[in-house]
Design a protein around this motif. Structure first.
Motif, PDB file in Angstrom:
ATOM      1  N   LEU A   1       0.839  -1.195   0.000  1.00 17.70           N
ATOM      2  CA  LEU A   1       0.000   0.000   0.000  1.00 17.70           C
ATOM      3  C   LEU A   1       0.872   1.241   0.000  1.00 17.70           C
ATOM      4  N   THR A   2       0.499   2.219  -0.817  1.00 19.93           N
ATOM      5  CA  THR A   2       1.215   3.485  -0.810  1.00 19.93           C
ATOM      6  C   THR A   2       0.228   4.589  -1.153  1.00 19.93           C
ATOM      7  N   GLY A   3       0.733   5.815  -1.336  1.00 22.20           N
ATOM      8  CA  GLY A   3      -0.150   6.946  -1.535  1.00 22.20           C
ATOM      9  C   GLY A   3      -0.551   7.561  -0.203  1.00 22.20           C
ATOM     10  N   GLY A   4      -1.165   8.733  -0.250  1.00 23.45           N
ATOM     11  CA  GLY A   4      -1.543   9.433   0.978  1.00 23.45           C
ATOM     12  C   GLY A   4      -2.502   8.643   1.845  1.00 23.45           C
ATOM     13  N   GLY A   5      -3.382   7.850   1.217  1.00 25.38           N
ATOM     14  CA  GLY A   5      -4.329   7.047   1.978  1.00 25.38           C
ATOM     15  C   GLY A   5      -3.674   5.967   2.807  1.00 25.38           C
ATOM     16  N   ALA A   6      -2.433   5.584   2.449  1.00 25.95           N
ATOM     17  CA  ALA A   6      -1.723   4.553   3.196  1.00 25.95           C
ATOM     18  C   ALA A   6      -1.179   5.071   4.516  1.00 25.95           C
ATOM     19  N   GLU A   7      -1.308   6.375   4.769  1.00 29.10           N
ATOM     20  CA  GLU A   7      -0.837   6.947   6.032  1.00 29.10           C
ATOM     21  C   GLU A   7      -1.880   6.848   7.139  1.00 29.10           C
ATOM     22  N   LEU A   8      -3.079   6.394   6.821  1.00 30.24           N
ATOM     23  CA  LEU A   8      -4.110   6.215   7.835  1.00 30.24           C
ATOM     24  C   LEU A   8      -3.671   5.144   8.834  1.00 30.24           C
ATOM     25  N   LYS A   9      -3.846   5.410  10.101  1.00 32.08           N
ATOM     26  CA  LYS A   9      -3.435   4.452  11.131  1.00 32.08           C
ATOM     27  C   LYS A   9      -4.161   3.119  10.952  1.00 32.08           C
ATOM     28  N   GLY A  10      -3.408   2.038  11.058  1.00 34.20           N
ATOM     29  CA  GLY A  10      -3.982   0.707  11.047  1.00 34.20           C
ATOM     30  C   GLY A  10      -4.446   0.193   9.703  1.00 34.20           C
ATOM     31  N   ILE A  11      -4.154   0.912   8.620  1.00 31.63           N
ATOM     32  CA  ILE A  11      -4.720   0.500   7.337  1.00 31.63           C
ATOM     33  C   ILE A  11      -4.083  -0.784   6.802  1.00 31.63           C
ATOM     34  N   ALA A  12      -2.807  -1.028   7.115  1.00 26.73           N
ATOM     35  CA  ALA A  12      -2.161  -2.250   6.635  1.00 26.73           C
ATOM     36  C   ALA A  12      -2.816  -3.485   7.247  1.00 26.73           C
ATOM     37  N   ASP A  13      -3.077  -3.445   8.554  1.00 25.95           N
ATOM     38  CA  ASP A  13      -3.747  -4.572   9.217  1.00 25.95           C
ATOM     39  C   ASP A  13      -5.152  -4.770   8.666  1.00 25.95           C
ATOM     40  N   TYR A  14      -5.870  -3.668   8.462  1.00 21.51           N
ATOM     41  CA  TYR A  14      -7.229  -3.757   7.940  1.00 21.51           C
ATOM     42  C   TYR A  14      -7.222  -4.362   6.534  1.00 21.51           C
ATOM     43  N   ALA A  15      -6.311  -3.875   5.672  1.00 23.01           N
ATOM     44  CA  ALA A  15      -6.238  -4.370   4.297  1.00 23.01           C
ATOM     45  C   ALA A  15      -5.835  -5.837   4.262  1.00 23.01           C
ATOM     46  N   GLN A  16      -4.963  -6.247   5.159  1.00 21.55           N
ATOM     47  CA  GLN A  16      -4.539  -7.650   5.193  1.00 21.55           C
ATOM     48  C   GLN A  16      -5.713  -8.566   5.496  1.00 21.55           C
ATOM     49  N   GLN A  17      -6.568  -8.158   6.419  1.00 22.96           N
ATOM     50  CA  GLN A  17      -7.756  -8.953   6.731  1.00 22.96           C
ATOM     51  C   GLN A  17      -8.759  -8.919   5.584  1.00 22.96           C
ATOM     52  N   ALA A  18      -8.935  -7.762   4.958  1.00 18.23           N
ATOM     53  CA  ALA A  18      -9.935  -7.608   3.906  1.00 18.23           C
ATOM     54  C   ALA A  18      -9.521  -8.281   2.606  1.00 18.23           C
ATOM     55  N   LEU A  19      -8.229  -8.251   2.281  1.00 17.30           N
ATOM     56  CA  LEU A  19      -7.748  -8.760   0.994  1.00 17.30           C
ATOM     57  C   LEU A  19      -7.177 -10.164   1.082  1.00 17.30           C
ATOM     58  N   GLY A  20      -6.890 -10.634   2.280  1.00 18.31           N
ATOM     59  CA  GLY A  20      -6.423 -12.005   2.441  1.00 18.31           C
ATOM     60  C   GLY A  20      -5.007 -12.250   1.984  1.00 18.31           C
ATOM     61  N   SER A  21      -4.191 -11.223   1.897  1.00 14.33           N
ATOM     62  CA  SER A  21      -2.779 -11.363   1.530  1.00 14.33           C
ATOM     63  C   SER A  21      -1.932 -10.547   2.499  1.00 14.33           C
ATOM     64  N   ALA A  22      -0.645 -10.879   2.543  1.00 17.42           N
ATOM     65  CA  ALA A  22       0.275 -10.087   3.354  1.00 17.42           C
ATOM     66  C   ALA A  22       0.332  -8.667   2.807  1.00 17.42           C
ATOM     67  N   VAL A  23       0.248  -7.683   3.690  1.00 18.41           N
ATOM     68  CA  VAL A  23       0.211  -6.280   3.272  1.00 18.41           C
ATOM     69  C   VAL A  23       1.258  -5.493   4.063  1.00 18.41           C
TER      70      VAL A  23
END
Length: 419
Positions: free
Chosen positions: A330-352
């Motif tokens: 994940l990159t871009g300004g939206g990737a600076e949101l707190k906790g987004i990597a953990d959320y995306a990992q659960q939602a997308l089912g891949s390591a993020v």
């Protein structure tokens, strides 16, 4: 007074939906890139990656570049510009030529590349990139330097990125109206991938998701190159708008609150932490409400749920399944949101993981986050001095097209000029 630009100077210009940022870097003899100056201005004329107000866009470009020039202490004349709007098409065109078993000479490579230039026709699209990525020798793929090898047949894989012409011309016009020469306009995913992904990741296969303010670009890299991409007209600014609408406040308050208090994850403490809401019209005498952090994050997660659903759809279309070890960055300004990597990992089912720009020396901390990955990648792209087939002379050498089912080979049959 600013001095004339020295040799080896590179200026990158990222024109996004929320900000226009510029970076001036000096390329050293050893290949290192040292940042000399950066500049940033709010973007008021770009919507969903497209220029909507030429005057406002030109003004932001001019001010961002002037700020970078003041810090660097030098004047610049040309820039490398990113293009992040939708409509991008990316694929690989494969060509082969018969050598008859002799050693590969530079003239053989040159003729093959010129033939590759002739084999591409945008059919109404504009070519942003037409670059050789690797060669094949008698069917052996992945050869980076075929010079000197004996071969019956020499092939080349050409990476082509194209898009609709009018949005690119509008962007080009805004930059030139700011009295800057456009060296090249680069597809943002190509630049961002250079800044955030390792060479091994690009080789083995990785997905890059750039969450911008108005557009989310989803890119899949494989075999060392950008293999496919898609754009989603949704981004972090939509989260801000949702907050502003839900709580009856102004966008600037919603954006600041999202950055300081917002999170993609939920916590029991969120029900007890209170946030004072500033009303949209603070002078009308109305008192602002108070909300819990849980209410704020619930609004954020509603939009993220929709966005992750769209990302998942595009990843499936691009053939990005999830074998063990395959990663999403994940990159871009939206990737600076707190906790987004953990959320995306659960939602997308891949390591993020969150991708941040690498490969530049003296990059200011304020520009070292994922929001500036494209800017850094532009500088790195320019420093590689890439070959572009559009600059080669035409040739009439006969070649054989490989893999005729490839998308770009169906779309492009002979090449026309960029502008």
């Amino acid at each position: 007074m600013a001095k004339t630009a020295p040799e080896g100077l590179i200026t990158a210009l990222d024109v996004g939906s929320s900000k226009v940022s510029a970076l001036i870097a000096q390329r050293g003899d050893d290949g290192t890139l040292v940042v000399l100056g950066t500049g940033q201005r709010e973007s008021r004329g770009v919507k969903r990656g497209y220029v909507a107000d030429m005057h406002a866009t030109e003004q932001a470009i001019r001010e961002a570049v002037e700020q970078a020039e003041r810090i660097a202490g030098t004047n610049i004349e040309n820039v490398w510009v990113s293009f992040s709007a939708g409509g991008l098409i990316s694929d690989i065109v494969k060509l082969e030529a018969d050598l008859g078993g002799h050693r590969v000479e530079q003239s053989d490579i040159d003729e093959l590349l010129k033939a590759g230039r002739d084999a591409i026709d945008p059919q109404g699209k504009m070519i942003l990139h037409a670059q050789p990525t690797r060669y094949t020798v008698d069917g052996l793929a992945g050869v980076k330097r075929p010079l000197g090898l004996h071969a019956d047949r020499l092939g080349v894989d050409i990476h082509v990125v194209a898009t609709d012409g009018s949005p690119v011309r509008n962007l080009d016009h805004c930059v030139r109206s700011a009295h800057l020469e456009v060296r090249s306009i680069i597809a943002a995913p190509v630049a961002t991938g250079l800044a955030c992904l390792t060479e091994e990741e690009r080789e083995l296969g990785v997905a890059l998701v750039e969450i911008g303010a108005g557009v989310t670009n989803v890119s899949v890299f494989a075999g060392g190159v950008l293999a496919g991409l898609a754009s989603i007209p949704m981004g972090s600014a939509d989260v801000t708008d949702d907050i502003a609408t839900a709580f009856g406040t102004a966008r600037h308050w919603a954006e600041r609150t999202k950055c300081f208090h917002g999170s993609a994850n939920l916590s029991p403490r969120d029900n007890h932490e209170m946030i004072d809401v500033t009303p949209a019209l603070p002078d009308d005498g109305a008192e602002g409400a108070r909300i819990t952090k849980a209410q704020l994050n619930a609004i954020i997660r509603q939009r993220l749920e929709r966005l992750m659903g769209e990302i998942q759809k595009e990843l499936r279309k691009l053939g990005f399944q999830d074998p063990v070890g395959r990663q999403i960055v994940l990159t871009g300004g939206g990737a600076e949101l707190k906790g987004i990597a953990d959320y995306a990992q659960q939602a997308l089912g891949s390591a993020v993981r969150v991708g941040r720009p690498k490969g530049l020396t003296a990059l200011p901390e304020a520009h070292a986050g994922p929001a500036f990955a494209t800017l850094a990648g532009l500088a790195r792209f320019a420093a590689t001095d890439p070959i572009d087939l559009r600059s080669l002379e035409t040739t009439h050498t006969m070649v054989t097209k490989a893999s005729p089912g490839a998308l770009m080979q169906r779309i492009f049959a002979a090449f026309r000029a960029n502008y």
